[in-house]
Design a protein around this motif. Structure first.
Motif, PDB file in Angstrom:
ATOM      1  N   ILE A   9     -26.009  71.921  14.722  1.00 23.61           N
ATOM      2  CA  ILE A   9     -25.597  71.579  15.404  1.00 23.61           C
ATOM      3  C   ILE A   9     -25.147  69.911  15.384  1.00 23.61           C
ATOM      4  N   THR A  10     -23.553  69.861  15.404  1.00 23.63           N
ATOM      5  CA  THR A  10     -23.259  68.815  14.847  1.00 23.63           C
ATOM      6  C   THR A  10     -21.320  68.116  16.012  1.00 23.63           C
ATOM      7  N   VAL A  11     -21.439  67.051  15.551  1.00 17.76           N
ATOM      8  CA  VAL A  11     -19.952  66.554  16.508  1.00 17.76           C
ATOM      9  C   VAL A  11     -19.335  65.892  15.441  1.00 17.76           C
ATOM     10  N   SER A  12     -17.925  65.973  15.771  1.00 16.42           N
ATOM     11  CA  SER A  12     -16.994  65.324  14.725  1.00 16.42           C
ATOM     12  C   SER A  12     -15.836  66.003  15.089  1.00 16.42           C
ATOM     13  N   ALA A  13     -14.848  64.786  13.625  1.00 10.17           N
ATOM     14  CA  ALA A  13     -13.822  65.000  14.183  1.00 10.17           C
ATOM     15  C   ALA A  13     -12.821  66.056  13.269  1.00 10.17           C
ATOM     16  N   LEU A  48     -17.532  63.245  23.397  1.00  9.11           N
ATOM     17  CA  LEU A  48     -17.778  63.956  22.278  1.00  9.11           C
ATOM     18  C   LEU A  48     -19.626  64.321  22.472  1.00  9.11           C
ATOM     19  N   MET A  49     -19.792  62.626  22.470  1.00  8.56           N
ATOM     20  CA  MET A  49     -21.439  63.424  22.248  1.00  8.56           C
ATOM     21  C   MET A  49     -22.353  63.177  23.529  1.00  8.56           C
ATOM     22  N   ALA A  50     -21.676  62.677  24.194  1.00  5.72           N
ATOM     23  CA  ALA A  50     -21.888  63.331  26.144  1.00  5.72           C
ATOM     24  C   ALA A  50     -22.130  64.925  25.876  1.00  5.72           C
ATOM     25  N   GLN A  51     -21.299  65.368  25.086  1.00  2.00           N
ATOM     26  CA  GLN A  51     -21.113  66.806  25.420  1.00  2.00           C
ATOM     27  C   GLN A  51     -21.524  67.305  23.950  1.00  2.00           C
ATOM     28  N   TYR A  52     -22.072  67.120  23.078  1.00  2.00           N
ATOM     29  CA  TYR A  52     -23.094  67.778  22.045  1.00  2.00           C
ATOM     30  C   TYR A  52     -23.981  67.419  22.467  1.00  2.00           C
ATOM     31  N   GLU A  53     -24.749  66.328  22.522  1.00  3.44           N
ATOM     32  CA  GLU A  53     -26.216  66.223  23.412  1.00  3.44           C
ATOM     33  C   GLU A  53     -26.421  67.527  24.615  1.00  3.44           C
ATOM     34  N   GLN A  54     -25.556  68.015  25.208  1.00  6.29           N
ATOM     35  CA  GLN A  54     -26.465  68.639  26.425  1.00  6.29           C
ATOM     36  C   GLN A  54     -26.411  70.072  26.193  1.00  6.29           C
ATOM     37  N   ILE A  55     -25.163  70.537  24.593  1.00  3.06           N
ATOM     38  CA  ILE A  55     -25.462  71.716  24.380  1.00  3.06           C
ATOM     39  C   ILE A  55     -26.084  71.678  23.562  1.00  3.06           C
ATOM     40  N   ARG A  56     -26.399  70.485  22.198  1.00  2.00           N
ATOM     41  CA  ARG A  56     -28.439  70.491  21.600  1.00  2.00           C
ATOM     42  C   ARG A  56     -29.027  71.453  22.295  1.00  2.00           C
ATOM     43  N   VAL A  94     -27.535  67.816  13.673  1.00  2.15           N
ATOM     44  CA  VAL A  94     -27.162  67.096  12.796  1.00  2.15           C
ATOM     45  C   VAL A  94     -26.186  65.838  12.430  1.00  2.15           C
ATOM     46  N   HIS A  95     -26.747  64.834  13.475  1.00  2.00           N
ATOM     47  CA  HIS A  95     -25.569  63.551  13.242  1.00  2.00           C
ATOM     48  C   HIS A  95     -24.664  63.755  11.873  1.00  2.00           C
ATOM     49  N   PRO A  96     -23.580  63.383  12.282  1.00  2.00           N
ATOM     50  CA  PRO A  96     -22.121  63.237  11.091  1.00  2.00           C
ATOM     51  C   PRO A  96     -22.992  61.828   9.949  1.00  2.00           C
ATOM     52  N   PHE A  97     -23.600  61.048  10.542  1.00  2.00           N
ATOM     53  CA  PHE A  97     -23.695  59.838   9.642  1.00  2.00           C
ATOM     54  C   PHE A  97     -24.602  59.000  10.264  1.00  2.00           C
ATOM     55  N   ASP A  98     -25.316  58.858  11.175  1.00  2.00           N
ATOM     56  CA  ASP A  98     -26.538  57.855  11.768  1.00  2.00           C
ATOM     57  C   ASP A  98     -27.838  58.747  11.796  1.00  2.00           C
ATOM     58  N   ASP A  99     -28.208  59.220   9.854  1.00  2.00           N
ATOM     59  CA  ASP A  99     -28.983  59.817   9.796  1.00  2.00           C
ATOM     60  C   ASP A  99     -29.572  59.898   7.890  1.00  2.00           C
ATOM     61  N   GLU A 100     -30.544  59.510   7.670  1.00  2.00           N
ATOM     62  CA  GLU A 100     -31.107  59.225   6.215  1.00  2.00           C
ATOM     63  C   GLU A 100     -30.983  60.138   5.903  1.00  2.00           C
ATOM     64  N   ASP A 101     -30.948  60.910   5.787  1.00  2.00           N
ATOM     65  CA  ASP A 101     -30.841  61.685   4.631  1.00  2.00           C
ATOM     66  C   ASP A 101     -29.041  62.325   4.313  1.00  2.00           C
ATOM     67  N   VAL A 102     -28.457  61.909   5.107  1.00  2.00           N
ATOM     68  CA  VAL A 102     -27.465  62.106   5.001  1.00  2.00           C
ATOM     69  C   VAL A 102     -26.622  61.308   4.731  1.00  2.00           C
ATOM     70  N   ILE A 103     -27.145  59.680   4.551  1.00  2.00           N
ATOM     71  CA  ILE A 103     -26.724  58.798   4.060  1.00  2.00           C
ATOM     72  C   ILE A 103     -27.382  58.625   2.308  1.00  2.00           C
TER      73      ILE A 103
END
Length: 309
Positions: free
Chosen positions: A72-76, A124-132, A140-149
């Motif tokens: 799951i991720t959160v995104s514009a 969005l982040m709060a609801q993402y965390e709730q669903i997750r 899967v964080h869209p940007f705050d993740d070492e593998d993503v970076i």
């Protein structure tokens, strides 16, 4: 912090799975801005944006148990489509949390790649965390993740391989994922190259975080450049930006729209406003192009109706 070897490993994992996007030139833009410009055309990437670099890197490194649970991720919008495509490619169920105000074409794209899309209002982040947590999905964080970076850093490797003569690299800035990866790769290879980030005035969370010395959160972040309207700066991204990025500047909504039209007119590239941020900064004079200047054209998932008003 990611090393050059980490980024090279990610690039190897991505090879053959995504496009090596071209570096383009435009004599009309060179004349307009008084410098030799090169455009890293990530709008030709899988799903129409750079996002697949980092998100596919992340999915390729998941454990069997994480893959089974689904992601799951959160995104514009762009990360939603990228995760949906990467998950389908990897055979992993995907859910994306998007605002009800998201660009309809980006919602349709995520669904078209097979993801479950949850359209929500409010935080969005709060609801993402709730669903997750409620569905026990792998976040899967869209940007705050070492593998993503490190996956995004592959763009920097490609850029310098194609144009080792660069003096400056201009990168659109949202939550910090793209610029932290690109800047790390560029500076570890050639520290003399200037790396400048550009973000919307109405979504300037990275500038505020740099000023405060810690990741900040905006009460709201809305911009015609919806791909840059991140409400938070990543905790893993900020230290890399502090270390490797020379400057982050802000641009107005008017400049973003003018730059989008200008680049579309001169190059025929159907870029989205987020990808026009480097050109908006040059139009407003907050960035002076000099020498050989690369602009990362980060995506092409635009809402055409906004350009025709």
């Amino acid at each position: 912090m990611p090393t050059l070897e980490d980024i090279r490993k990610a690039a190897q994992e991505l090879e053959g799975r995504i496009h090596r996007t071209p570096v383009l030139t435009s004599s009309a833009l060179d004349e307009r801005f008084g410098a030799e410009l090169v455009l890293k055309a990530e709008l030709f990437q899988k799903t129409g944006s750079f996002k697949v670099r980092g998100l596919l890197t992340k999915l390729l490194r998941l454990s069997p148990e994480e893959r089974t649970r689904g992601v799951i991720t959160v995104s514009a919008g762009n990360a939603a489509g990228a995760l949906a495509w990467a998950a389908r490619n990897a055979g992993v169920p995907a859910t994306v949390v998007m605002a009800k105000t998201a660009v309809p074409a980006k919602v349709d794209a995520a669904r078209g790649y097979g993801a479950t899309v949850e359209l929500v209002e409010g935080d969005l982040m709060a609801q993402y965390e709730q669903i997750r947590d409620g569905r026990q999905l792998t976040g899967v964080h869209p940007f705050d993740d070492e593998d993503v970076i490190t996956g995004h850093g592959s763009l920097g490797l490609e850029l310098l391989a194609d144009r080792p003569d660069l003096d400056t690299v201009l990168v659109p800035v949202g939550g910090g994922g793209l610029i932290s990866g690109v800047a790390t790769a560029v500076k570890l290879l050639k520290p003399e190259i200037r790396v400048i980030g550009i973000e919307p005035e109405q979504a300037d969370v990275v500038s505020r975080s740099l000023a405060a010395g810690s990741p900040q959160k905006l009460p709201s972040a809305r911009s015609i450049a919806d791909g840059l309207a991140a409400p938070v700066c990543g905790t893993r991204n900020l230290p890399l930006i502090q270390q490797y990025v020379d400057e982050v500047v802000r641009v107005s909504e008017a400049a973003l729209l003018e730059a989008t039209r200008l680049v579309m007119s001169r190059t025929k590239l159907a870029l989205e406003p987020a990808a026009a941020a480097p050109f908006a900064a040059m139009l407003e004079g907050s960035v002076q192009a000099a020498g050989v200047t690369a602009a990362v054209v980060s995506g092409g998932n635009l809402d055409v109706s906004k350009l025709l008003l």
